[in-house]
Enzyme design. Structure first.
Site, PDB file in Angstrom:
ATOM      1  N   ASN A  72       0.681  -1.479   0.142  1.00 22.84           N
ATOM      2  CA  ASN A  72      -0.085   0.065  -0.187  1.00 22.84           C
ATOM      3  C   ASN A  72       0.875   1.217  -0.078  1.00 22.84           C
ATOM      4  O   ASN A  72       1.740   1.302   0.656  1.00 22.84           O
ATOM      5  CB  ASN A  72      -0.941  -0.189   1.304  1.00 22.84           C
ATOM      6  CG  ASN A  72      -0.472   0.644   2.509  1.00 22.84           C
ATOM      7  OD1 ASN A  72      -0.511   1.790   2.474  1.00 22.84           O
ATOM      8  ND2 ASN A  72       0.116   0.007   3.363  1.00 22.84           N
ATOM      9  N   PHE A  81      -1.771   7.991   4.532  1.00 23.08           N
ATOM     10  CA  PHE A  81      -2.803   8.740   5.655  1.00 23.08           C
ATOM     11  C   PHE A  81      -3.882   9.484   4.825  1.00 23.08           C
ATOM     12  O   PHE A  81      -4.142  10.368   5.449  1.00 23.08           O
ATOM     13  CB  PHE A  81      -1.830   9.774   6.313  1.00 23.08           C
ATOM     14  CG  PHE A  81      -0.580   9.211   7.439  1.00 23.08           C
ATOM     15  CD1 PHE A  81      -0.668   8.042   7.604  1.00 23.08           C
ATOM     16  CD2 PHE A  81       0.203  10.175   8.067  1.00 23.08           C
ATOM     17  CE1 PHE A  81       0.542   7.129   8.380  1.00 23.08           C
ATOM     18  CE2 PHE A  81       1.072   9.483   8.920  1.00 23.08           C
ATOM     19  CZ  PHE A  81       1.222   8.476   8.952  1.00 23.08           C
ATOM     20  N   SER A 109       5.438   5.082   8.729  1.00 17.10           N
ATOM     21  CA  SER A 109       4.930   4.981   7.496  1.00 17.10           C
ATOM     22  C   SER A 109       5.970   5.139   6.456  1.00 17.10           C
ATOM     23  O   SER A 109       6.396   6.328   6.292  1.00 17.10           O
ATOM     24  CB  SER A 109       3.490   5.436   7.415  1.00 17.10           C
ATOM     25  OG  SER A 109       3.240   5.430   6.029  1.00 17.10           O
ATOM     26  N   ASN A 169       5.037   6.152   3.223  1.00 17.88           N
ATOM     27  CA  ASN A 169       4.413   6.568   2.345  1.00 17.88           C
ATOM     28  C   ASN A 169       3.883   8.147   2.446  1.00 17.88           C
ATOM     29  O   ASN A 169       3.189   8.948   1.898  1.00 17.88           O
ATOM     30  CB  ASN A 169       2.829   5.768   2.247  1.00 17.88           C
ATOM     31  CG  ASN A 169       2.930   4.509   1.968  1.00 17.88           C
ATOM     32  OD1 ASN A 169       4.037   4.050   1.139  1.00 17.88           O
ATOM     33  ND2 ASN A 169       2.247   3.494   2.707  1.00 17.88           N
ATOM     34  N   THR A 170       4.635   8.632   3.425  1.00 20.06           N
ATOM     35  CA  THR A 170       4.692  10.216   3.827  1.00 20.06           C
ATOM     36  C   THR A 170       6.126  10.578   3.741  1.00 20.06           C
ATOM     37  O   THR A 170       6.874  10.117   4.569  1.00 20.06           O
ATOM     38  CB  THR A 170       3.920  10.540   5.352  1.00 20.06           C
ATOM     39  OG1 THR A 170       2.561  10.113   5.106  1.00 20.06           O
ATOM     40  CG2 THR A 170       3.931  12.092   5.331  1.00 20.06           C
ATOM     41  N   LYS A 202       5.130   3.736  16.920  1.00 17.51           N
ATOM     42  CA  LYS A 202       5.205   2.740  15.920  1.00 17.51           C
ATOM     43  C   LYS A 202       6.358   2.838  15.157  1.00 17.51           C
ATOM     44  O   LYS A 202       6.776   3.622  14.497  1.00 17.51           O
ATOM     45  CB  LYS A 202       3.958   2.861  15.044  1.00 17.51           C
ATOM     46  CG  LYS A 202       3.978   1.448  14.134  1.00 17.51           C
ATOM     47  CD  LYS A 202       2.221   1.390  13.689  1.00 17.51           C
ATOM     48  CE  LYS A 202       2.399   0.028  12.981  1.00 17.51           C
ATOM     49  NZ  LYS A 202       0.750  -0.240  12.485  1.00 17.51           N
ATOM     50  N   ASN A 216       5.896  -1.297  11.511  1.00 10.65           N
ATOM     51  CA  ASN A 216       5.080  -0.898  10.306  1.00 10.65           C
ATOM     52  C   ASN A 216       5.265  -2.001   9.022  1.00 10.65           C
ATOM     53  O   ASN A 216       5.996  -2.816   9.229  1.00 10.65           O
ATOM     54  CB  ASN A 216       5.308   0.601  10.032  1.00 10.65           C
ATOM     55  CG  ASN A 216       4.132   1.248   9.528  1.00 10.65           C
ATOM     56  OD1 ASN A 216       3.423   0.791   8.561  1.00 10.65           O
ATOM     57  ND2 ASN A 216       4.005   2.309  10.035  1.00 10.65           N
TER      58      ASN A 216
END
Length: 364
Positions: A110, A114, A175, A177-178, A214, A243
């Site tokens: 993925n 967010f 994450s 993805n940021t 996390k 994560n």
């Protein structure tokens, strides 16, 4: 109980992944998914942070981003549910498509970014839940907006708002993805962040909601040692390990294996369990850990527990096995705890690490 997912699962997976997820959330919200509540085996019960968990198997963040179906998922048998990641302002996330199944690998990639409805809407739902006295443990996972000038300030706002509304809080600094988010795991940045969110939590009168961090699985030994030292010094209450990963194991066979984003599911199990065990060692077993990454059976959950997890979380395996998995994991976990002569699950936490030899995949 009839496993309706055995029939519905192939149909759901025939739909594009993000659309299928949205349909699942809608069905849960409308009460169309049968409850699966079953009696919890007393050997699995434990107190963590002064909270009584009937079983240790939770739903990981990312499934119920907007706190729409936390009670519906608790009714599937989870011991706790973690909502989010929530950011202060609503955020659309990354362009679609951004969610990809690797079914043969038991994995998902993925790059959601967010996507969520923002703190105000999520807090309103959680407030209504508290007002109605719904039972069940719900944690809140928070992070900064993508364009935040001061990510620590964003996290502090979220902590201050949600601390009275959830049973524990998780700061997501891992994450992939940021852009720039994972840099918040660096020693000095993490120390500053934790100071800010700790002050925000203290601002909420009479509330000391447990605060966790996390972390990523893609960390070197020195980075993990720094994180362990910082979280212990900051008075953080726990760590979620881990994560998703940006690594791509060579054995991946799914067509989407080269998509950009975080990989979760079975291929993450080994590395996430290693990080978990390292954190247990580095913190001397004094800090409750939540183990997540690749759990698809009671044996997997037990390996995480023996590696140092007090609690575990599932998400990706639900995509392929459905909610009946929750009961199977709890039942197998109880059997394994008793098989090894433990009178309660808490006695098994870190057993392999305390013995000086992590056997996360062979001790079973």
């Amino acid at each position: 109980m009839l496993d309706y997912f055995a029939l519905a699962g192939p149909l759901i997976r025939a739909i594009e992944a993000e659309r299928a997820h949205a349909a699942t959330i809608a069905a849960l919200r409308l009460g169309l998914v049968p409850r699966r509540n079953a009696a919890n085996d007393p050997v699995l019960s434990q107190d963590v942070w002064g909270i009584a968990f009937a079983n240790p198997v939770g739903l990981a963040a990312g499934f119920d981003k907007n706190a729409e179906v936390c009670d519906a998922m608790l009714a599937q048998g989870f011991g706790f549910v973690e909502i989010g990641t929530v950011t202060p302002r609503p955020q659309a996330g990354n362009p679609q498509p951004r969610l990809f199944r690797l079914e043969k690998d038991g994995a998902v990639i993925n790059r959601m970014g967010f996507n969520n409805q923002g703190l105000a809407q999520v807090a309103a739902r959680l407030s209504r839940r508290r007002y109605r006295h719904h039972a069940g443990i719900v944690g809140g996972n928070v992070g900064p907006n993508r364009d935040a000038a001061d990510p620590a300030a964003d996290c502090a706002i979220a902590v201050r708002t949600l601390a009275p509304l959830v049973d524990y809080l998780v700061i997501n600094v891992s994450s992939p993805n940021t852009p720039g988010l994972r840099s918040l795991q660096r020693r000095s940045a993490l120390a500053r962040l934790l100071q800010r969110v700790g002050e925000a939590r203290a601002d909420v009168a009479a509330i000391r909601t447990p605060l966790l961090v996390k972390v990523a699985p893609d960390l070197e030994a020195e980075e993990l040692a720094d994180i362990a030292e910082v979280v212990m010094a900051a008075g953080v209450d726990g760590v979620v390990a881990t994560n998703t990963t940006i690594a791509r194991p060579p054995e991946l066979s799914g067509r989407a294996r080269d998509e950009v984003g975080g990989l979760s599911g079975t291929p993450l199990f080994r590395e996430s369990t290693r990080v978990l065990a390292d954190l247990y060692r580095l913190t001397g077993g004094r800090l409750p850990l939540i183990g997540v990454g690749g759990i698809g059976s009671g044996r997997d959950a037990y390996a995480k527990i023996r590696a140092g997890a007090s609690l575990v979380q599932i998400y990706t395996a639900l995509v392929y096995q459905g909610p009946a998995l929750i009961g199977r994991v709890n039942a197998e976990l109880a059997r394994l705890v008793r098989r090894d002569g433990f009178s309660r699950l808490a006695d098994a936490v870190g057993a392999d690490v305390r013995g000086g030899d992590l056997k996360a995949e062979t001790a079973l």
